[in-house]
Design an enzyme around this catalytic site. Structure first.
Site: not given
Ligand SMILES: *Cc1c(COP(=O)(O)O)cnc(C)c1O
Length: 467
Positions: A112
């Site tokens: 993120k």
């Molecule tokens: C947020 C997150 C996801 C999911 O990602 P999306 O964009 O919501 O599909 C998967 N793995 C980790 C470690 C995350 O922080």
């Protein structure tokens, strides 16, 4: 570039307003009016570029008309200079045709950061031009909160408030939020569950006078600019592996469908992506959908990969919009049915269209532990539980002659218990967080009460006027 809502009735906006607005006024999500296109020749011209230069080239068309367009190359350079690896998102080879794309070298050790670090800077730059300030409010069950706080701290034109359920996040996750010392960044432990936190945030946004007084905004995964920033690493990986002259497939661990939708967007822009494997844990609404064309909501159950413990994948609406040929009325009808009945389905023709690109995959907790163990034994690489779901999905997808890339979404040290169970070793935090357990924590504690939240924001936010 203009952006339209997936529900078809909100005003069309330019990039800057889409960035600051998040959700469209008709309840829809903003998507670009058309996809920028990269020909095979364009793609070859991008080979060998640095992450920042490639990012500027891939995202540039989406910012056409933005007030920060001239500053954009500098903003991108500064964003990604802050990552721990010079390649920003390095590729590691796991097997003859299998690669891991590491997305966790940012400040909070999850993918993120790749988008939110850019978003914080873009918000600040657009607001500086407009001589305005905003107040970001959000709820988190874990990873998003620290990435958002880290992205917004010390930005002159932002205050940020992140609510998390007290005692219900992991210790690493809590410390990552509560040790971010900044005057404008507030971690708030709420007496309640994640759903309580989310309901409080929704109620605060529904209070229109308050929303306007403080310029409330969100950085959640429906913000278009987050998708935009995630498109870049699909180009980075595919080009490094020989695109456009080699076919590449991706396996993507999924919760809100944001990351895998970014892959689809890259494909729409001309990147030769063969297949997209949508990887779920036991919360497998998407895997079931790709099997039968029926989106049927179930109860969320906890798993070893908590960031994927989701049953409503909000970004899927963007794909639906494309499948219906951009028919906002039809998307509205499907989403209304889903909210009312917890169910909608696609006809056979549309499902066949989806199946040309997407397939679903699910892995339970014992399978996740087994994958972490097997990958470590075969390659020495230590996967976090989310990445392990992705690697298992990539193995299931593997086609001879096609390079398959699995996305590593978090550093193993963010989920030390599962990794220790699988490997017998507790993963260590990387240097930038090595002293996390010694840092002083700072957080507010609030009851599950809207009035208390309102008072807290009022006392700590600096309001709308630029300082
Ligand atoms: C947020 C997150 C996801 C999911 O990602 P999306 O964009 O919501 O599909 C998967 N793995 C980790 C470690 C995350 O922080």
């Amino acid at each position: 570039m203009r952006y339209i809502s997936t529900r078809g009735t909100a005003p069309t906006l330019g990039f800057d307003d889409v960035l600051l607005t998040g959700l469209a006024r008709d309840g829809g999500l903003y998507v670009p009016e058309s996809w920028p296109c990269f020909s095979a020749e364009d793609l070859r011209a991008l080979q060998g570029k640095s992450y920042a230069d490639l990012a500027t080239a891939v995202m540039g068309p989406f910012l056409a008309g933005s007030i920060v367009l001239d500053d954009f190359p500098r903003i991108v350079r500064e964003t990604y200079a802050d990552f721990d690896h010079a390649a920003v998102t390095p590729l590691k080879q796991l097997d003859a045709d299998l690669w891991l794309l590491e997305l966790f070298h940012g400040p909070t050790l999850a993918f993120k950061d790749v988008a939110l670090q850019l978003l914080g800077r873009l918000f600040d730059a657009v607001l500086a031009h407009r001589q305005r300030r905003l107040t970001i409010v959000g709820a988190t069950s874990g990873d998003t909160g620290s990435a958002a706080l880290e992205a917004c701290r010390n930005r002159a034109n932002l205050d940020i408030f992140i609510l998390f359920p007290k005692g219900r996040t992991s210790e690493v996750q809590r410390r990552q939020m509560t040790t971010i010392a900044a005057e404008n960044a507030h971690a708030i432990a709420v007496e309640g569950t994640f759903d309580d936190c989310q309901d409080l945030v929704k109620a605060l946004f529904a209070d229109e006078p308050f929303r306007d007084e403080f310029g409330l905004s969100a950085v959640n995964s429906i913000n278009w600019a987050r998708i935009m920033a995630q498109i870049v690493y699909y180009f980075v990986a595919a080009l490094a592996l020989g695109a456009p002259d080699r076919r590449v497939s991706f396996a993507v661990p999924t919760g809100n469908f944001g990351n895998v939708y970014a892959a689809y967007a890259a494909r729409q822009m001309g990147l030769p992506i063969q297949r997209l494997q949508v990887a779920s844990n036991r919360n497998d609404i998407l895997a079931r959908f790709f099997e039968g064309g029926e989106m049927r909501i179930g109860a969320v159950e906890p798993s070893l990969s908590p960031s994927m413990d989701i049953q409503v994948s909000s970004n899927f609406e963007r794909l639906l919009f494309d499948l219906t040929g951009g028919n906002g009325a039809e998307v509205t009808a499907l989403m209304t049915a889903f909210r009312r009945d917890g169910l909608y389905s696609l006809n056979a023709q549309r499902l066949a269209q989806v199946a040309q690109v997407f397939s679903g995959f699910r892995l339970d907790d014992p399978g996740t532990i087994a994958e972490i163990r097997a990958t470590r034994a075969a390659t020495g690489e230590v996967l976090d539980p989310h990445s392990a779901v992705g690697v298992a999905a990539a193995r299931a997808l593997a086609q001879a002659g096609v390079a398959t890339v699995s996305l590593a979404c978090a550093h193993p040290a963010k989920f030390p218990d599962a990794v220790e169970e699988a490997t017998g070793h507790r993963p260590e935090l990387p240097e930038r967080l090595a002293d996390l357990y010694q840092r002083p924590e700072r957080m507010a504690e609030l009851p599950n009460d809207l009035e208390a939240l309102r008072r807290f924001v009022r006392d700590h936010a600096k309001g709308l006027t630029a300082v």
